[in-house]
Scaffold this motif. Sequence first.
Motif, short mmCIF file in Angstrom:
data_model
loop_
_atom_site.label_atom_id
_atom_site.label_comp_id
_atom_site.label_asym_id
_atom_site.label_seq_id
_atom_site.Cartn_x
_atom_site.Cartn_y
_atom_site.Cartn_z
N ALA A 150 48.35 42.52 36.67
CA ALA A 150 47.35 43.27 36.28
C ALA A 150 47.70 44.35 36.42
N ARG B 211 48.37 49.30 35.67
CA ARG B 211 48.06 50.14 35.15
C ARG B 211 48.32 51.27 35.60
N PHE C 233 45.26 50.81 31.25
CA PHE C 233 45.57 48.99 31.99
C PHE C 233 46.30 47.92 30.69
N VAL D 249 41.69 42.50 36.43
CA VAL D 249 41.73 44.05 36.05
C VAL D 249 40.38 45.08 37.02
N CYS E 108 42.70 45.61 40.04
CA CYS E 108 43.59 46.96 39.96
C CYS E 108 42.88 48.16 40.19
#
Length: 186
Positions: free
Chosen positions: A20, A22, A27, A176, A179
């Motif tokens: 992941a 961002r 994202f 996610v 992250c």
Amino acid sequence: AMTAMAFEPAGGGRDSAELAFRHGGWFGRLISEQSKNTADGSLAAAKIIQHRRDNAPVVVDAGGGAGHGFGGTTIMRLRDNGIAVLPFNGANTSSGRTKDGQLRFANLRAEAWWKFREELDPDQEGGSVIALPPDPELRADLAAPTYEVMARGVLVEDKGQIRKRIGRSPGKGDAVVMCLSHGNRA
């Protein structure tokens, strides 16, 4: 600029390794790979470096077993190449509290998931700045964990229990969440 990346290793098993990344609250689409190559830390590090921009720090799941679990070799290879790496072990203790200060967390995993939940809240002042990619599996992963409030704090359902219930690893959700949580710390 790319703010942070997170890698959820698969160790060559039936699950996919998830990457992941961002840019602030936005994202990008997750990068998934399912193959025997996911057991090779050098190949995983190469995949991360291929997609890394702007010297973004990389969070790697270091849980899942003795030492650094499946992410240990990946962490080592990234460090060998001068990449800023933050190992994430959800079993570690947490000193955090919920946004309202009322509850503690049983472990770092519970803190990371709960803080992500708080960041998604559209009713917070200014609304949520989180923008997730359109991914049905990610949506299912983020909705899967249950929680309970115990004497030691909020406890999020164990990843192994989620796996039993939904029939696969919630790896996209984990990537996610890491992250955001450890990416913010970096």
